[in-house]
Design a protein around this motif. Structure first.
Motif, PDB file in Angstrom:
ATOM      1  N   VAL A 130      31.778  41.751  36.528  1.00 18.34           N
ATOM      2  CA  VAL A 130      32.272  40.343  35.698  1.00 18.34           C
ATOM      3  C   VAL A 130      32.695  40.417  34.312  1.00 18.34           C
ATOM      4  N   ALA A 131      31.903  41.153  33.473  1.00 12.93           N
ATOM      5  CA  ALA A 131      32.093  41.258  32.169  1.00 12.93           C
ATOM      6  C   ALA A 131      33.248  42.132  32.072  1.00 12.93           C
ATOM      7  N   ALA A 132      33.591  43.021  32.835  1.00 12.58           N
ATOM      8  CA  ALA A 132      34.879  43.895  32.981  1.00 12.58           C
ATOM      9  C   ALA A 132      35.891  43.038  33.169  1.00 12.58           C
ATOM     10  N   MET A 133      35.790  42.185  34.071  1.00 16.94           N
ATOM     11  CA  MET A 133      37.005  41.202  34.422  1.00 16.94           C
ATOM     12  C   MET A 133      37.308  40.343  33.200  1.00 16.94           C
ATOM     13  N   ALA A 134      36.231  39.855  32.650  1.00 14.15           N
ATOM     14  CA  ALA A 134      36.320  39.092  31.218  1.00 14.15           C
ATOM     15  C   ALA A 134      37.130  39.662  30.191  1.00 14.15           C
ATOM     16  N   GLU A 135      36.782  40.993  29.846  1.00 12.23           N
ATOM     17  CA  GLU A 135      37.300  41.831  29.180  1.00 12.23           C
ATOM     18  C   GLU A 135      39.021  41.989  29.361  1.00 12.23           C
ATOM     19  N   SER A 136      39.214  42.288  30.896  1.00 14.39           N
ATOM     20  CA  SER A 136      40.493  42.453  31.026  1.00 14.39           C
ATOM     21  C   SER A 136      41.190  41.184  31.012  1.00 14.39           C
ATOM     22  N   ARG A 137      40.538  40.236  31.442  1.00 15.47           N
ATOM     23  CA  ARG A 137      41.403  38.904  31.365  1.00 15.47           C
ATOM     24  C   ARG A 137      41.703  38.351  29.856  1.00 15.47           C
ATOM     25  N   ASP A 138      41.103  38.980  28.794  1.00 14.47           N
ATOM     26  CA  ASP A 138      41.300  38.604  27.411  1.00 14.47           C
ATOM     27  C   ASP A 138      42.344  39.439  26.959  1.00 14.47           C
ATOM     28  N   ARG A 139      42.424  40.642  27.596  1.00 11.67           N
ATOM     29  CA  ARG A 139      43.731  41.592  27.144  1.00 11.67           C
ATOM     30  C   ARG A 139      45.066  41.208  28.005  1.00 11.67           C
ATOM     31  N   ASP A 141      45.296  42.343  30.875  1.00 14.98           N
ATOM     32  CA  ASP A 141      45.400  43.379  31.866  1.00 14.98           C
ATOM     33  C   ASP A 141      44.959  43.122  33.288  1.00 14.98           C
ATOM     34  N   SER A 142      46.120  42.747  33.973  1.00 11.29           N
ATOM     35  CA  SER A 142      45.967  42.471  35.385  1.00 11.29           C
ATOM     36  C   SER A 142      45.698  43.635  36.267  1.00 11.29           C
ATOM     37  N   THR A 143      45.954  44.747  35.742  1.00 13.64           N
ATOM     38  CA  THR A 143      45.622  46.021  36.587  1.00 13.64           C
ATOM     39  C   THR A 143      43.989  46.311  36.468  1.00 13.64           C
ATOM     40  N   ALA A 144      43.668  46.137  35.182  1.00 13.14           N
ATOM     41  CA  ALA A 144      42.087  46.529  35.033  1.00 13.14           C
ATOM     42  C   ALA A 144      41.099  45.364  35.839  1.00 13.14           C
ATOM     43  N   PHE A 145      41.781  44.051  35.543  1.00  9.95           N
ATOM     44  CA  PHE A 145      41.223  42.920  36.340  1.00  9.95           C
ATOM     45  C   PHE A 145      41.047  42.974  37.722  1.00  9.95           C
ATOM     46  N   MET A 146      42.221  43.607  38.362  1.00 11.47           N
ATOM     47  CA  MET A 146      41.942  43.874  39.904  1.00 11.47           C
ATOM     48  C   MET A 146      41.003  44.991  40.243  1.00 11.47           C
ATOM     49  N   GLN A 147      41.042  45.984  39.404  1.00 10.23           N
ATOM     50  CA  GLN A 147      40.093  47.135  39.590  1.00 10.23           C
ATOM     51  C   GLN A 147      38.706  46.487  39.439  1.00 10.23           C
ATOM     52  N   ALA A 148      38.204  45.866  38.436  1.00 10.04           N
ATOM     53  CA  ALA A 148      36.824  45.361  38.268  1.00 10.04           C
ATOM     54  C   ALA A 148      36.730  44.304  39.520  1.00 10.04           C
ATOM     55  N   ASN A 149      37.634  43.547  39.824  1.00  7.89           N
ATOM     56  CA  ASN A 149      37.266  42.367  40.784  1.00  7.89           C
ATOM     57  C   ASN A 149      36.954  43.381  42.135  1.00  7.89           C
ATOM     58  N   TRP A 150      37.672  44.502  42.682  1.00  7.05           N
ATOM     59  CA  TRP A 150      37.359  45.003  43.769  1.00  7.05           C
ATOM     60  C   TRP A 150      36.133  45.912  43.786  1.00  7.05           C
ATOM     61  N   ARG A 151      35.971  46.477  42.466  1.00  4.83           N
ATOM     62  CA  ARG A 151      34.661  46.994  42.428  1.00  4.83           C
ATOM     63  C   ARG A 151      33.597  46.241  42.594  1.00  4.83           C
ATOM     64  N   LEU A 152      33.659  44.999  42.193  1.00  3.18           N
ATOM     65  CA  LEU A 152      32.518  43.985  42.247  1.00  3.18           C
ATOM     66  C   LEU A 152      32.311  43.690  43.803  1.00  3.18           C
ATOM     67  N   THR A 197      41.295  31.481  36.029  1.00  2.00           N
ATOM     68  CA  THR A 197      40.595  31.162  37.169  1.00  2.00           C
ATOM     69  C   THR A 197      39.560  32.069  37.972  1.00  2.00           C
ATOM     70  N   ARG A 198      40.239  32.975  38.515  1.00  2.00           N
ATOM     71  CA  ARG A 198      39.486  33.957  39.292  1.00  2.00           C
ATOM     72  C   ARG A 198      37.955  34.597  38.543  1.00  2.00           C
ATOM     73  N   TYR A 199      38.287  34.766  37.207  1.00  2.00           N
ATOM     74  CA  TYR A 199      37.178  35.137  36.385  1.00  2.00           C
ATOM     75  C   TYR A 199      35.853  34.089  36.714  1.00  2.00           C
ATOM     76  N   GLN A 200      36.300  32.817  36.563  1.00  2.00           N
ATOM     77  CA  GLN A 200      35.143  31.631  36.553  1.00  2.00           C
ATOM     78  C   GLN A 200      34.699  31.740  37.929  1.00  2.00           C
ATOM     79  N   VAL A 201      35.316  31.887  38.951  1.00  2.00           N
ATOM     80  CA  VAL A 201      34.878  31.673  40.160  1.00  2.00           C
ATOM     81  C   VAL A 201      34.145  32.749  40.546  1.00  2.00           C
ATOM     82  N   HIS A 202      34.359  34.130  40.181  1.00  2.00           N
ATOM     83  CA  HIS A 202      33.805  35.296  40.408  1.00  2.00           C
ATOM     84  C   HIS A 202      32.178  35.267  39.652  1.00  2.00           C
TER      85      HIS A 202
END
Length: 244
Positions: A130-139, A141-152, A197-202
């Motif tokens: 979730v923290a990685a998703m937040a960092e990716s959101r702030d940057r 960086d949708s690719t990194a965000f997807m990877q963190a989401n899938w890893r979760l 939005t997806r960060y908040q949901v997760h």
């Protein structure tokens, strides 16, 4: 990052080549050294290592160290064969969309079971993603965000006590992850808004899993399900990202 013309990542294509070789011989047969198989696949060391990870996670090969070691064809139990039959889906857009639709319907089982079976160490791993998703959101960086989401989601599935559910879910996730490359927001919205939005949901979902309140968990699962109705993965191109 690139994919072949069929929309399959280079690691996935190499993993499928390894699967073909392993499937053509009896279990326990030596396939060759890692260098031999990498050269046969015609890929870089980094791509081969990812392909080998995929092949091992699917129960296709065993790596034995020492003299006479190398890659060997593995015996595949029924559950492994089931998971690999999912991974053998055609790589066209319809197959990927099908994998997404089925995965979405299994999410409630995976999440509900995670609330019962997650240890403090598991919860810490969820929060790290979730923290990685937040960092990716702030940057942005949708690719990194997807990877963190899938890893979760992968971590949530790994604690599931049902080998069959775990195998099917992870196989579906592997199909999706192997063929997804772009994030598209709904008309009238930006990718940044979508990631927020997806960060908040997760984040709320992980908090509910950790909190142990059944009502809060049901609400978080419902929000997660609604979010997936317009899941950005449904707007992904059925082409894939691969490491260079």
């Amino acid at each position: 990052m690139s994919a072949d013309r069929g929309g399959v990542t280079r690691p996935e294509a190499a993993a499928r080549r390894i699967a073909e070789v392993a499937g053509s011989v009896s279990p326990g047969t030596r396939l060759g050294t890692k260098g031999d198989i990498r050269r046969m696949c015609g890929v870089s060391v980094g791509t081969f290592n990812e392909a080998l990870r995929l092949a091992q996670s699917r129960g296709l090969v065993e790596v034995r160290p020492g003299p006479g070691g190398g890659l060997f064809a593995a015996e595949q139990p029924p559950l492994v064969r089931l998971g690999n039959s999912v991974l053998a889906l055609n790589s066209d857009e319809n197959s990927v969309s099908d994998a997404i639709r089925i995965r979405d319907h299994l999410d409630e089982l995976i999440i509900s079971d995670a609330a019962w079976h997650s240890s403090p160490a598991d919860l810490a791993r969820y929060r790290a993603q979730v923290a990685a998703m937040a960092e990716s959101r702030d940057r942005s960086d949708s690719t990194a965000f997807m990877q963190a989401n899938w890893r979760l989601h992968e971590l949530l599935a790994q604690v599931n006590p049902s080998p069959m559910l775990r195998m099917i879910y992870l196989a579906l996730l592997d199909v999706i992850r192997s063929h997804a490359v772009e994030v598209h927001a709904a008309p009238g919205h930006t990718v940044e808004e979508l990631l927020g939005t997806r960060y908040q949901v997760h984040a709320a979902l992980v908090d509910a899993i950790a909190g142990g309140d059944p009502d809060r968990l049901r609400h978080a699962i419902a929000e997660h399900s609604v979010d997936h109705t317009n899941d950005y993965e449904r707007h992904l191109n059925a082409v894939s990202a691969a490491d260079a």
